[in-house]
Design a protein around this motif. Sequence first.
Motif, PDB file in Angstrom:
ATOM      1  N   PRO A  29       0.817  -1.192   0.000  1.00 41.31           N
ATOM      2  CA  PRO A  29       0.000   0.000   0.000  1.00 41.31           C
ATOM      3  C   PRO A  29       0.859   1.253   0.000  1.00 41.31           C
ATOM      4  O   PRO A  29       1.956   1.275   0.558  1.00 41.31           O
ATOM      5  N   THR A  77     -11.620   3.638  10.704  1.00 37.78           N
ATOM      6  CA  THR A  77     -12.896   3.823  10.028  1.00 37.78           C
ATOM      7  C   THR A  77     -13.929   4.320  11.036  1.00 37.78           C
ATOM      8  O   THR A  77     -14.098   3.719  12.102  1.00 37.78           O
ATOM      9  N   TRP A  93     -11.259   7.160   7.677  1.00 36.52           N
ATOM     10  CA  TRP A  93     -12.185   6.741   6.636  1.00 36.52           C
ATOM     11  C   TRP A  93     -13.595   6.885   7.185  1.00 36.52           C
ATOM     12  O   TRP A  93     -13.907   6.334   8.243  1.00 36.52           O
ATOM     13  N   ALA A 145     -14.513   0.059  -1.906  1.00 38.89           N
ATOM     14  CA  ALA A 145     -13.801   0.687  -0.788  1.00 38.89           C
ATOM     15  C   ALA A 145     -12.952  -0.358  -0.063  1.00 38.89           C
ATOM     16  O   ALA A 145     -13.331  -1.530  -0.006  1.00 38.89           O
ATOM     17  N   PRO A 146     -11.809   0.038   0.489  1.00 37.85           N
ATOM     18  CA  PRO A 146     -10.949  -0.945   1.161  1.00 37.85           C
ATOM     19  C   PRO A 146     -11.610  -1.643   2.334  1.00 37.85           C
ATOM     20  O   PRO A 146     -11.252  -2.776   2.664  1.00 37.85           O
ATOM     21  N   SER A 196     -13.652  -5.437   2.032  1.00 39.17           N
ATOM     22  CA  SER A 196     -13.063  -6.761   1.876  1.00 39.17           C
ATOM     23  C   SER A 196     -11.969  -6.996   2.899  1.00 39.17           C
ATOM     24  O   SER A 196     -11.234  -6.057   3.261  1.00 39.17           O
ATOM     25  N   SER A 238      -9.309  -8.398   2.324  1.00 38.19           N
ATOM     26  CA  SER A 238      -8.022  -8.214   1.668  1.00 38.19           C
ATOM     27  C   SER A 238      -7.664  -6.741   1.520  1.00 38.19           C
ATOM     28  O   SER A 238      -6.571  -6.410   1.059  1.00 38.19           O
ATOM     29  N   GLY A 239      -8.593  -5.864   1.908  1.00 38.54           N
ATOM     30  CA  GLY A 239      -8.304  -4.433   1.885  1.00 38.54           C
ATOM     31  C   GLY A 239      -7.381  -4.057   3.027  1.00 38.54           C
ATOM     32  O   GLY A 239      -7.063  -4.865   3.902  1.00 38.54           O
ATOM     33  N   ALA A 240      -6.938  -2.811   3.029  1.00 43.87           N
ATOM     34  CA  ALA A 240      -6.045  -2.345   4.084  1.00 43.87           C
ATOM     35  C   ALA A 240      -6.716  -2.479   5.447  1.00 43.87           C
ATOM     36  O   ALA A 240      -7.879  -2.122   5.608  1.00 43.87           O
ATOM     37  N   SER A 272      -8.029  -1.846   9.146  1.00 47.20           N
ATOM     38  CA  SER A 272      -8.437  -0.626   9.825  1.00 47.20           C
ATOM     39  C   SER A 272      -9.292  -0.973  11.021  1.00 47.20           C
ATOM     40  O   SER A 272     -10.180  -1.828  10.939  1.00 47.20           O
TER      41      SER A 272
END
Length: 213
Positions: A8, A18, A45, A96-97, A100, A102-104, A106
Amino acid sequence: MAEASPGPAATPFGPPVTVALTGASGAQYGLRLIEALVAAEREVWVMISKAAHLVIATETDTELPARPERLAEALVARSGARPGQIRCFGREDWMAPVASGSGAPSAMVICPCSTGTLSAVATGASNNLIERAADVALKERRQLVLVLRETPLSAIHLEHMLALSRLGAVVLPAAPGFYHQPTTIDDLVDFIVARILNQLGIEHRLMPRWGEP
């Protein structure tokens, strides 16, 4: 040999948090939390439900735009955030991350958390991005804090709170204390925001900890 995929992109901010605002009373808690996270140099976020927009307009002198790009601009102006520090996502922004595992990664705070959102998260409904992001936080064993603002509580609410607590979420009702002798509404709001930041392990100066001068 294939090259490793890049990680990233680096940012000048701390790990993202978030923040989701839903349709319960107590919009001030969520808005103040965003300001405190910005002050702590964290990337933030943000997701705001349609009902939360109505509550914000009712409980504060602020009317925030619904479109994510304009919402981000308004929150940046309100909080003094630096460019790129606040990102906003729409109700069905499935790219949006937070959508999923697999997203960054948070930590996530739902503040305030309506009992409708509480129910959806407890049952894995995932009908919108807020619910899906909470579902991801649970399945990936990430921090999830739900700032419930409702009273009295029915057996349904209590059962959902217990279920989420057993899954590892933190249920943090918006029930401010008075031992710090608050003199303003802002003092009461900061009490709850300070407890949220404590859960996230984020240093702050909103109020002294118990036993501190």
